[in-house]
Scaffold this motif. Sequence first.
Motif, PDB file in Angstrom:
ATOM      1  N   GLY A  17     -35.817  -7.617  24.580  1.00 33.05           N
ATOM      2  CA  GLY A  17     -37.050  -7.390  24.345  1.00 33.05           C
ATOM      3  C   GLY A  17     -38.039  -7.212  25.323  1.00 33.05           C
ATOM      4  O   GLY A  17     -37.684  -6.671  26.471  1.00 33.05           O
ATOM      5  N   SER A  18     -39.364  -7.162  24.827  1.00 33.23           N
ATOM      6  CA  SER A  18     -40.112  -6.840  25.786  1.00 33.23           C
ATOM      7  C   SER A  18     -40.762  -7.849  26.998  1.00 33.23           C
ATOM      8  O   SER A  18     -39.950  -8.688  26.815  1.00 33.23           O
ATOM      9  N   THR A  19     -41.560  -7.574  27.900  1.00 34.96           N
ATOM     10  CA  THR A  19     -41.946  -8.598  28.731  1.00 34.96           C
ATOM     11  C   THR A  19     -43.307  -9.162  28.459  1.00 34.96           C
ATOM     12  O   THR A  19     -44.002  -8.330  27.519  1.00 34.96           O
ATOM     13  N   GLY A  20     -43.451 -10.330  29.001  1.00 37.78           N
ATOM     14  CA  GLY A  20     -45.011 -10.957  28.833  1.00 37.78           C
ATOM     15  C   GLY A  20     -45.081 -11.469  27.432  1.00 37.78           C
ATOM     16  O   GLY A  20     -43.824 -12.000  26.841  1.00 37.78           O
ATOM     17  N   LEU A  21     -46.193 -11.587  26.872  1.00 37.37           N
ATOM     18  CA  LEU A  21     -46.600 -12.302  25.730  1.00 37.37           C
ATOM     19  C   LEU A  21     -46.092 -11.422  24.470  1.00 37.37           C
ATOM     20  O   LEU A  21     -45.791 -12.006  23.465  1.00 37.37           O
ATOM     21  N   ASN A  22     -45.786 -10.086  24.600  1.00 39.85           N
ATOM     22  CA  ASN A  22     -45.169  -9.027  23.432  1.00 39.85           C
ATOM     23  C   ASN A  22     -43.903  -9.917  23.177  1.00 39.85           C
ATOM     24  O   ASN A  22     -43.580  -9.791  22.007  1.00 39.85           O
ATOM     25  N   TYR A  23     -42.969 -10.332  24.294  1.00 42.07           N
ATOM     26  CA  TYR A  23     -41.849 -10.853  23.807  1.00 42.07           C
ATOM     27  C   TYR A  23     -41.756 -12.186  22.931  1.00 42.07           C
ATOM     28  O   TYR A  23     -40.810 -12.232  21.979  1.00 42.07           O
ATOM     29  N   ILE A  24     -42.793 -13.124  22.945  1.00 40.85           N
ATOM     30  CA  ILE A  24     -43.015 -14.222  22.178  1.00 40.85           C
ATOM     31  C   ILE A  24     -43.233 -13.804  20.841  1.00 40.85           C
ATOM     32  O   ILE A  24     -42.822 -14.403  19.611  1.00 40.85           O
ATOM     33  N   PHE A  25     -44.173 -12.658  20.692  1.00 42.20           N
ATOM     34  CA  PHE A  25     -44.530 -12.158  19.207  1.00 42.20           C
ATOM     35  C   PHE A  25     -43.111 -11.594  18.637  1.00 42.20           C
ATOM     36  O   PHE A  25     -42.873 -11.803  17.480  1.00 42.20           O
ATOM     37  N   PRO A  39     -52.237  -7.825   2.016  1.00 42.05           N
ATOM     38  CA  PRO A  39     -50.911  -8.011   0.988  1.00 42.05           C
ATOM     39  C   PRO A  39     -49.503  -7.755   1.946  1.00 42.05           C
ATOM     40  O   PRO A  39     -49.743  -6.859   2.737  1.00 42.05           O
ATOM     41  N   ILE A  40     -48.584  -8.366   1.498  1.00 45.45           N
ATOM     42  CA  ILE A  40     -47.453  -8.529   2.555  1.00 45.45           C
ATOM     43  C   ILE A  40     -46.739  -7.000   2.324  1.00 45.45           C
ATOM     44  O   ILE A  40     -45.940  -6.633   3.206  1.00 45.45           O
ATOM     45  N   ALA A  41     -47.168  -6.516   1.122  1.00 48.46           N
ATOM     46  CA  ALA A  41     -46.266  -5.001   0.825  1.00 48.46           C
ATOM     47  C   ALA A  41     -46.813  -3.919   2.065  1.00 48.46           C
ATOM     48  O   ALA A  41     -46.486  -3.128   2.383  1.00 48.46           O
ATOM     49  N   TYR A  42     -48.089  -4.284   2.517  1.00 47.95           N
ATOM     50  CA  TYR A  42     -48.692  -3.332   3.695  1.00 47.95           C
ATOM     51  C   TYR A  42     -48.398  -3.935   5.085  1.00 47.95           C
ATOM     52  O   TYR A  42     -48.530  -3.053   5.894  1.00 47.95           O
ATOM     53  N   PHE A  43     -47.613  -5.010   5.392  1.00 47.66           N
ATOM     54  CA  PHE A  43     -47.493  -5.546   6.429  1.00 47.66           C
ATOM     55  C   PHE A  43     -46.683  -4.832   7.466  1.00 47.66           C
ATOM     56  O   PHE A  43     -46.974  -4.543   8.653  1.00 47.66           O
ATOM     57  N   PRO A  44     -45.637  -4.095   7.138  1.00 48.67           N
ATOM     58  CA  PRO A  44     -44.925  -3.179   7.869  1.00 48.67           C
ATOM     59  C   PRO A  44     -45.606  -2.053   8.444  1.00 48.67           C
ATOM     60  O   PRO A  44     -45.360  -1.415   9.361  1.00 48.67           O
ATOM     61  N   TYR A  45     -46.579  -1.720   7.871  1.00 45.08           N
ATOM     62  CA  TYR A  45     -47.388  -0.381   8.131  1.00 45.08           C
ATOM     63  C   TYR A  45     -48.267  -0.847   9.246  1.00 45.08           C
ATOM     64  O   TYR A  45     -48.714  -0.275   9.964  1.00 45.08           O
ATOM     65  N   ALA A  46     -48.922  -1.857   8.949  1.00 42.60           N
ATOM     66  CA  ALA A  46     -49.724  -2.763   9.977  1.00 42.60           C
ATOM     67  C   ALA A  46     -48.753  -2.851  11.184  1.00 42.60           C
ATOM     68  O   ALA A  46     -49.474  -2.759  12.489  1.00 42.60           O
ATOM     69  N   LEU A  47     -47.640  -3.404  11.041  1.00 38.01           N
ATOM     70  CA  LEU A  47     -46.875  -3.585  12.394  1.00 38.01           C
ATOM     71  C   LEU A  47     -46.557  -2.190  13.096  1.00 38.01           C
ATOM     72  O   LEU A  47     -46.559  -2.139  14.403  1.00 38.01           O
ATOM     73  N   LEU A  48     -46.625  -1.136  12.154  1.00 35.94           N
ATOM     74  CA  LEU A  48     -46.323   0.121  12.552  1.00 35.94           C
ATOM     75  C   LEU A  48     -47.457   0.644  13.272  1.00 35.94           C
ATOM     76  O   LEU A  48     -47.528   1.255  14.706  1.00 35.94           O
ATOM     77  N   GLY A  49     -48.764   0.105  13.030  1.00 42.46           N
ATOM     78  CA  GLY A  49     -49.985   0.787  13.651  1.00 42.46           C
ATOM     79  C   GLY A  49     -50.154  -0.038  14.872  1.00 42.46           C
ATOM     80  O   GLY A  49     -50.599   0.535  15.813  1.00 42.46           O
ATOM     81  N   MET A  50     -49.768  -1.210  14.903  1.00 44.76           N
ATOM     82  CA  MET A  50     -49.820  -1.834  16.320  1.00 44.76           C
ATOM     83  C   MET A  50     -48.872  -1.375  17.356  1.00 44.76           C
ATOM     84  O   MET A  50     -49.137  -1.409  18.523  1.00 44.76           O
ATOM     85  N   ASP A  51     -47.569  -1.142  16.807  1.00 43.93           N
ATOM     86  CA  ASP A  51     -46.705  -0.309  17.767  1.00 43.93           C
ATOM     87  C   ASP A  51     -47.305   0.975  18.331  1.00 43.93           C
ATOM     88  O   ASP A  51     -47.031   1.285  19.747  1.00 43.93           O
TER      89      ASP A  51
END
Length: 262
Positions: free
Chosen positions: A62-70, A148-160
């Motif tokens: 995993g990542s380091t720091g707080l990102n790993y907790i997420f 909407p949960i259908a859009y969550f994968p794309y929101a996660l991609l945007g955060m990446d």
Amino acid sequence: MAEILTEIRKIPPVTRFLVASSLGITIPAVMQLISPWRLVFISQAVFKKFELWRLYTSFFLGSTGLNYIFELAMLYRNSNALESTHYDRRSSDYAWQLFLASLALVGVNRPIQSYSHTRALLHTLTYLMCSLSPPGALTSIMGLITIPIAYFPYALLGMDLLTGGPSAAAQGISGMLIGHAWWWLVWGSGIGSGGVEQGMYAGWGRAPAWLKSWFGERDEYGRAGSRRGAVQAFAPRQRAEEAAASGRVTGHSWGSGRRLGS
């Protein structure tokens, strides 16, 4: 201590394995007990030097720091939701399909020379979980925004993309592609929550007998009925045949009847 172990045992087996693997690989790397370079995926090291453990460790570093907790929280939440709901009492099928998806992730990520498959695996599980959720279901992003949960994968991609740049986004896209293939080929489009696998390759998603035995499960897929959680559906003809074979009488007993005029 006993209470902690009891709570851990309540976690479905595959999800427990994923979380334990993530902790067991990431924490030693963060504490510098082992070099992360020995854990990432390097094609030459795997296929020429036969350092095959990298195929496993690259999915859980995993990542380091707080990102790993997420990341850990997302891994647990998404895997637990899949295994407890859509693969209830079928952890062997979940493990088998996850294994096939992981092989596909390795192949898809080779052109982009990805050293880690952690984010790709997370995106695969997230996409599948969201695709199998009921239509109109909502989810929150860090408890701040509800979408909407259908859009969550794309929101996660945007955060990446914002936090890790194009390389992180490319890994996320590869995970979404495998997640979509998993959903489409095994489950079939439009199945949604509570359905059974009806995709064109649903049969390939059934765990081998040795794996079911290892999980202590039985093959409960009938010739005309399909097992899903605690509910089993039968075709009417099959139900009648089984009732006749066991000598049971089905339907309402109307008695012997009386002739008219008597």
